[in-house]
Design a protein around this motif. Structure first.
Motif, mmCIF file in Angstrom:
data_model
loop_
_atom_site.group_PDB
_atom_site.id
_atom_site.type_symbol
_atom_site.label_atom_id
_atom_site.label_comp_id
_atom_site.label_asym_id
_atom_site.label_seq_id
_atom_site.Cartn_x
_atom_site.Cartn_y
_atom_site.Cartn_z
ATOM 1 N N LEU A 1 64.174 16.763 -30.396
ATOM 2 C CA LEU A 1 63.041 16.269 -31.189
ATOM 3 C C LEU A 1 61.776 16.206 -30.340
ATOM 4 N N VAL A 2 61.906 15.756 -29.097
ATOM 5 C CA VAL A 2 60.744 15.700 -28.207
ATOM 6 C C VAL A 2 60.203 17.097 -27.932
ATOM 7 N N GLU A 3 61.081 18.025 -27.627
ATOM 8 C CA GLU A 3 60.637 19.400 -27.344
ATOM 9 C C GLU A 3 59.995 20.024 -28.579
ATOM 10 N N THR A 4 60.590 19.812 -29.742
ATOM 11 C CA THR A 4 60.018 20.354 -30.980
ATOM 12 C C THR A 4 58.634 19.777 -31.230
ATOM 13 N N ALA A 5 58.487 18.477 -31.033
ATOM 14 C CA ALA A 5 57.190 17.832 -31.246
ATOM 15 C C ALA A 5 56.147 18.348 -30.270
ATOM 16 N N ALA A 6 56.542 18.540 -29.011
ATOM 17 C CA ALA A 6 55.590 19.053 -28.018
ATOM 18 C C ALA A 6 55.145 20.472 -28.377
ATOM 19 N N ARG A 7 56.059 21.279 -28.867
ATOM 20 C CA ARG A 7 55.690 22.640 -29.282
ATOM 21 C C ARG A 7 54.743 22.609 -30.480
ATOM 22 N N GLN A 8 55.003 21.714 -31.421
ATOM 23 C CA GLN A 8 54.102 21.589 -32.566
ATOM 24 C C GLN A 8 52.699 21.186 -32.107
ATOM 25 N N TRP A 9 52.631 20.258 -31.176
ATOM 26 C CA TRP A 9 51.333 19.806 -30.650
ATOM 27 C C TRP A 9 50.584 20.954 -29.979
ATOM 28 N N ARG A 10 51.303 21.707 -29.134
ATOM 29 C CA ARG A 10 50.652 22.826 -28.439
ATOM 30 C C ARG A 10 50.203 23.900 -29.431
ATOM 31 N N ALA A 11 50.912 24.023 -30.546
ATOM 32 C CA ALA A 11 50.547 25.013 -31.566
ATOM 33 C C ALA A 11 49.453 24.509 -32.500
ATOM 34 N N GLY A 12 49.013 23.267 -32.313
ATOM 35 C CA GLY A 12 47.937 22.720 -33.133
ATOM 36 C C GLY A 12 48.383 22.161 -34.472
ATOM 37 N N ARG A 13 49.693 21.930 -34.655
ATOM 38 C CA ARG A 13 50.184 21.366 -35.910
ATOM 39 C C ARG A 13 50.025 19.856 -35.921
ATOM 40 N N GLU A 14 49.421 19.349 -36.968
ATOM 41 C CA GLU A 14 49.178 17.913 -37.077
ATOM 42 C C GLU A 14 50.461 17.167 -37.432
ATOM 43 N N PRO A 15 50.591 15.916 -37.002
ATOM 44 C CA PRO A 15 51.778 15.136 -37.373
ATOM 45 C C PRO A 15 51.769 14.752 -38.848
ATOM 46 N N VAL A 16 52.953 14.544 -39.385
ATOM 47 C CA VAL A 16 53.070 14.018 -40.740
ATOM 48 C C VAL A 16 52.648 12.556 -40.716
ATOM 49 N N ASP A 17 51.704 12.192 -41.558
ATOM 50 C CA ASP A 17 51.103 10.861 -41.464
ATOM 51 C C ASP A 17 51.730 9.892 -42.472
ATOM 52 N N HIS A 18 53.052 9.719 -42.394
ATOM 53 C CA HIS A 18 53.687 8.714 -43.243
ATOM 54 C C HIS A 18 53.186 7.322 -42.848
ATOM 55 N N SER A 19 53.059 6.446 -43.815
ATOM 56 C CA SER A 19 52.634 5.085 -43.528
ATOM 57 C C SER A 19 53.734 4.323 -42.803
ATOM 58 N N VAL A 20 53.347 3.273 -42.088
ATOM 59 C CA VAL A 20 54.324 2.405 -41.441
ATOM 60 C C VAL A 20 55.247 1.784 -42.480
ATOM 61 N N SER A 21 54.724 1.479 -43.661
ATOM 62 C CA SER A 21 55.548 0.894 -44.717
ATOM 63 C C SER A 21 56.700 1.818 -45.099
ATOM 64 N N LEU A 22 56.424 3.120 -45.244
ATOM 65 C CA LEU A 22 57.482 4.066 -45.575
ATOM 66 C C LEU A 22 58.474 4.227 -44.428
ATOM 67 N N LEU A 23 57.971 4.231 -43.198
ATOM 68 C CA LEU A 23 58.868 4.343 -42.049
ATOM 69 C C LEU A 23 59.796 3.138 -41.964
ATOM 70 N N ARG A 24 59.282 1.960 -42.300
ATOM 71 C CA ARG A 24 60.138 0.764 -42.321
ATOM 72 C C ARG A 24 61.223 0.896 -43.388
ATOM 73 N N MET A 25 60.872 1.467 -44.521
ATOM 74 C CA MET A 25 61.865 1.662 -45.569
ATOM 75 C C MET A 25 62.932 2.667 -45.131
ATOM 76 N N ALA A 26 62.531 3.721 -44.460
ATOM 77 C CA ALA A 26 63.497 4.697 -43.957
ATOM 78 C C ALA A 26 64.428 4.047 -42.939
ATOM 79 N N ALA A 27 63.866 3.199 -42.084
ATOM 80 C CA ALA A 27 64.682 2.500 -41.091
ATOM 81 C C ALA A 27 65.649 1.532 -41.760
#
Length: 362
Positions: A249-275
């Motif tokens: 996951l870390v390597e994939t994220a770093a590659r996305q960053w270097r390629a200029g892909r923006e992160p998915v901007d889920h809200s903290v509220s949704l992330l809490r629900m997923a957790a």
């Protein structure tokens, strides 16, 4: 290839009764006597816990061998003073946690009151190397939606104070009592990350940066991203799987960053629900899909993680290992499911603990 290190917290228990024992000081003294200068084992907030940390490893087989070795060494040191270790993320049996000695721990007990006196829980923290703080924060921003899947795979805390909680990972729910714990918003830059951490410390609610208990953070001590969502896993092989997926996951994220892909901007509220969903049912029912935040069968969501990180897994020769490990947990059950199966067969939480102590060393 990025190196990976694992920190595991183990429960110290009586080998006969399964009851937690506040003997970490004695275990650490025995470890220091047997191996002067050892830096593997450390004390934790509670006397009933023992922590160890592996060395950074690039090869997952070597990481697994070190985890097994550290667990066996911990059991040996504990056995010399009449207890043993169990890789349980919470104690199935009732316990009154004993706060360890030290100014820091006394401050925490005063500051947080009952919230600091109750949460005897054991986690698994995975450190994955990053090249810079900027890369590290870019990774934090992009792995956020996937952390709940790691939590589900590691679920190993169904019991609390002698009761079935109805959760597969109750540890994660207890951990949310800390004011600095949980998911974060997108930071966008290392400067913003460090400003946010400095503001948290300046609030006076926490003592220092070490008490920033985010689901994932930049390590204070190492050039790593530290992923903190996992329960300590019953089997060493499951801990290796979590570390394998975390690195991918870390390597994939770093590659996305270097390629200029923006992160998915889920809200903290949704992330809490997923957790919460991951904690509630582990792999037994549905999870929230990290891309859509909609319910899908756990197996489908785990497959999505393998697909998302598949190229990074393949590049490190870990894809087959990850697939086999995920299939094993989906078919054979997480630690939480194994604990419930043990209780169903034996009818005794004491027998659950003693059986899990044996599992810990395998």
């Amino acid at each position: 290839m990025r190196t990976v290190g694992v920190e595991e917290e183990l429960l110290l228990v009586d080998p006969g009764s399964g009851e937690p024992k506040a003997l970490s000081g004695a275990v650490l003294a025995r470890a220091a006597r047997d191996d002067p200068g050892q830096e593997v084992f450390e004390k934790e907030l509670y006397g009933q816990m023992l922590e160890f940390a592996t060395h950074p490893q690039g090869d997952m087989a070597e990481l697994g061998a070190e985890i097994v070795r550290c667990r066996k060494e911990a059991a040996r040191h504990a056995g010399e003073i009449g207890c043993t270790v169990a890789a349980l993320a919470s104690s199935p049996l009732p316990v009154s946690p004993s706060v360890a000695k030290g100014d820091r721990y006394r401050w925490m007990a005063r500051q947080f009151g009952l919230a600091a006196q109750e949460p005897l829980v054991c986690g698994c923290h995975v450190h994955v190397a990053v090249d810079s703080d900027e890369e590290g924060v870019a990774v934090l921003d992009r792995i956020r939606p996937w952390l709940s899947v790691l939590a589900a795979l590691s679920a190993n805390s169904p019991y609390w104070q002698g009761q079935d909680t109805g959760y597969h990972s109750y540890r994660s729910r207890v951990w949310q009592r800390w004011p600095s714990a949980g998911p974060t918003e997108v930071f966008g830059s290392a400067e913003r990350y460090h400003r946010r951490v400095a503001d948290m410390v300046a609030s006076g609610v926490i003592l220092d940066e070490g008490m920033v208990y985010l689901d994932a953070r930049l390590s204070q001590r190492y050039p790593t991203v530290e992923i903190r969502v996992a329960d300590v896993c019953l089997h060493a092989s499951s801990a290796v799987l979590i570390a394998t997926l975390a690195r991918a996951l870390v390597e994939t994220a770093a590659r996305q960053w270097r390629a200029g892909r923006e992160p998915v901007d889920h809200s903290v509220s949704l992330l809490r629900m997923a957790a919460w969903r991951a904690a509630r049912s582990g792999l037994a029912e549905e999870l929230l899909h990290p891309a859509t935040m909609r319910r899908l069968p756990a197996a489908t969501v785990v497959d999505a993680l393998l697909e998302h990180a598949g190229q990074a897994l393949a590049d490190s020769d870990d894809l087959d290992r990850a697939r086999v490990g995920c299939a094993r947990l989906l078919d054979g059950g997480t630690g939480a499911q194994i604990q419930r199966g043990l209780l169903e067969r034996t009818g005794s939480l004491r027998d659950v603990v003693t059986a899990c102590a044996r599992h810990t060393r395998t």
